[in-house]
Scaffold this motif. Structure first.
Motif, PDB file in Angstrom:
ATOM      1  N   CYS A 455       0.810  -1.224   0.000  1.00  0.00           N
ATOM      2  CA  CYS A 455       0.000   0.000   0.000  1.00  0.00           C
ATOM      3  C   CYS A 455       0.840   1.270   0.000  1.00  0.00           C
ATOM      4  O   CYS A 455       0.387   2.335   0.433  1.00  0.00           O
ATOM      5  N   GLY A 456       2.049   1.152  -0.481  1.00  0.00           N
ATOM      6  CA  GLY A 456       2.901   2.331  -0.622  1.00  0.00           C
ATOM      7  C   GLY A 456       3.849   2.512   0.547  1.00  0.00           C
ATOM      8  O   GLY A 456       3.530   2.154   1.689  1.00  0.00           O
ATOM      9  N   ILE A 457       5.013   3.074   0.247  1.00  0.00           N
ATOM     10  CA  ILE A 457       6.042   3.274   1.271  1.00  0.00           C
ATOM     11  C   ILE A 457       6.662   4.659   1.085  1.00  0.00           C
ATOM     12  O   ILE A 457       7.030   5.037  -0.032  1.00  0.00           O
ATOM     13  N   LEU A 458       6.752   5.397   2.161  1.00  0.00           N
ATOM     14  CA  LEU A 458       7.518   6.638   2.171  1.00  0.00           C
ATOM     15  C   LEU A 458       8.902   6.317   2.731  1.00  0.00           C
ATOM     16  O   LEU A 458       9.026   5.864   3.870  1.00  0.00           O
ATOM     17  N   VAL A 459       9.927   6.529   1.940  1.00  0.00           N
ATOM     18  CA  VAL A 459      11.311   6.291   2.360  1.00  0.00           C
ATOM     19  C   VAL A 459      11.936   7.635   2.719  1.00  0.00           C
ATOM     20  O   VAL A 459      11.900   8.575   1.921  1.00  0.00           O
ATOM     21  N   VAL A 460      12.488   7.742   3.932  1.00  0.00           N
ATOM     22  CA  VAL A 460      13.072   8.997   4.386  1.00  0.00           C
ATOM     23  C   VAL A 460      14.367   8.707   5.143  1.00  0.00           C
ATOM     24  O   VAL A 460      14.412   7.786   5.961  1.00  0.00           O
TER      25      VAL A 460
END
Length: 515
Positions: A455-460
């Motif tokens: 369901c999507g990933i925010l990589v930071v």
């Protein structure tokens, strides 16, 4: 010897109520002031908030019991920043309650209250009590283990041995360093001669069984996960060279003296008051010439010395022989009985000296809590120091949510791939459902499954906050569809600029939330 029944009945409820009121003040003072001064938890507190995403039998770095506590608290209260401070102070207060229970076994209620007051200004119970990590979380179970061990040795009741095994199991499931305290128990059994009694061996068998039952869920997890926390522990103990280990050992020892210094100051103030009384009233004041420690029976003195001194002394000796690295905070539970030793330095009329100590301790607590809050809040902000207390977690979370909504407007942000600190700050300030994919490794994030990543990933990542990111995180970053860089100050205009390197992997067609 135990206090007389008449004295117990006359004064115990009074001092028990005083203890409750003091501990309420103690918990609220530190929790409220740190909550006001901190925009983010300490690193270890953040780690516990992140690990509390699910109820696990173990974690890759540590045993699970503190995370179980945090899991229960987050289910009730969510994930506010102040929760980690509150949890730490609860563990500290619980440790002081068990210290009171131990003191009441052989001291009057008044002296038992005095023992708790002195212990409470120990930095590990007070200032560092605000840090909910595996060291602070172990205070109550180590102190409870000591109390049940004392009762078991004195009375030889199997019920006390059984409870000893249970709380010792919780101590071991909090941090494996509990074995250091268990070794102190063994040394006391040898020194006291109790090991020769058959009843002692029966009790130890019962304690071993109940400990095994309590610890068995985590033992199963350890076996299923290749004993991963022991590998982490082995790395933590390693020192580059033996001379560096000795240097660290000296720093370790000096740090402990500093962390006990508030107790020394409190006793010094009491001694000053005692000497002033002698000057004003003469040297023939009744009950002024005998130290309070004289009221402790020789049997209890032996217990306090072996059980209380062995953890620190044995750790320093073994570390010196092996050339191991020691971190100052690892000694958190080594000094829980030291307030008993200070009784031998206190003289004077007990009612008056106890009232004085209460005033002294209240002043010390207020000064420490206020000074800590000012140093970690306004002073850190104005100087622009890289303090975790001023880390702009809410602002970063707001920026990252705006970036996410710009590229993925139809699906809420649920997964943040980052290190524990940065990812945790984004997750707890985003929504109750947001979780951290620690260093893009499922082994470190047992609350996630492959399906969750659809369901999507925010990589930071930010090199300013934690240095070079893990290779696994960089590898995932290279797979993102959109990339960018956001910047903002750590705190004031004098502070460093944070580099927020972000990337987004959009939801796959199999994600129900994206439909």
């Amino acid at each position: 010897m135990r206090p007389s029944t008449s004295l117990t009945r006359q004064t115990s409820p009074h001092y028990a109520k005083a203890l409750i009121l003091y501990l309420l003040f103690f918990v609220l003072l530190w929790t409220v002031l740190t909550s006001i001064s901190h925009k983010a938890p300490d690193l270890d507190g953040m780690e516990e908030l992140v690990w509390a995403s699910s109820f696990e039998l173990g974690y890759i770095k540590h045993p699970p019991f503190p995370s179980w506590i945090m899991y229960g608290l987050t289910q009730l209260l969510g994930r506010p920043v102040w929760l980690s401070f509150f949890a730490g102070m609860l563990a500290s207060a619980a440790g002081l309650v068990f210290l009171w229970l131990l003191a009441r076994e052989f001291l009057s209620p008044r002296l038992s209250f005095l023992v708790v007051l002195l212990a409470s200004v120990n930095i590990y119970f007070s200032l560092r009590g605000t840090i909910f990590n595996h060291n602070t979380a172990q205070l109550w179970s180590i102190m409870a283990s000591i109390w049940f061990f004392y009762r078991a040795c004195r009375d030889q009741r199997l019920s006390d041995w059984a409870w000893l095994g249970v709380v010792a199991g919780f101590a071991l499931m909090t941090k494996y360093s509990a074995v250091i305290q268990f070794a102190a128990f063994f040394l006391y059994l040898l020194a006291s001669g109790l090991w020769r009694h058959g009843r002692t061996w029966q009790g130890m068998l019962v304690a071993t069984i109940t400990l095994g039952i309590t610890f068995s869920p985590h033992l199963y997890w350890l076996h299923s996960n290749d004993y991963a926390p022991f590998l982490y522990m082995d790395k933590s103990l390693a020192a580059p060279t033996r001379w560096q280990a000795y240097s660290a050992l000296l720093s370790f020892t000096l740090d402990q003296l500093a962390r006990l210094s508030p107790m020394i100051i409190a006793v010094g103030a009491l001694y000053y008051c005692y000497r002033r009384d002698l000057r004003q009233k003469g040297h023939h004041v009744s009950d002024n010439n005998v130290n309070y420690g004289a009221q402790i029976h020789s049997r209890e003195k032996q217990f306090l010395l072996w059980v209380g001194l062995s953890p620190f002394l044995s750790t320093v000796l073994i570390a010196a022989l092996l050339g191991s690295h020691l971190d100052a905070s690892w000694a958190t539970t080594f000094f829980v009985l030291y307030s008993f030793y200070f009784l031998f330095a206190i003289k004077g009329a007990e009612p008056l000296q106890t009232k004085r100590l209460l005033v002294i301790v209240l002043i010390i607590q207020i000064l420490m809590a206020t000074g800590y809050a000012l140093a970690r809040g306004p002073l850190a902000w104005e100087t622009g120091r890289k303090s975790r207390s001023t880390f702009p977690g809410p602002e970063i979370a707001s920026q990252m949510q705006a970036v996410w909504r710009q590229h993925v407007p139809a699906t809420p942000l649920r997964i943040v791939a980052s290190d524990t600190w940065l990812g945790g700050n984004i997750a707890i300030n985003t929504s109750p459902d947001a979780q951290v994919y620690i260093d893009a490794q499922l082994a470190q994030s047992p609350w996630l499954r492959d399906a969750d990543l659809q369901c999507g990933i925010l990589v930071v990542f930010s090199r300013q906050t934690r240095g070079e990111p893990a290779a696994s995180l960089l590898q995932l970053y290279e797979q993102t569809h959109w990339k960018g860089l956001e910047q903002l100050h750590w705190s004031s205009a004098n502070s460093p600029i944070l580099d927020l390197n972000w990337g987004i992997i959009p939801p796959s067609p199999s994600c129900e939330a994206a439909r």
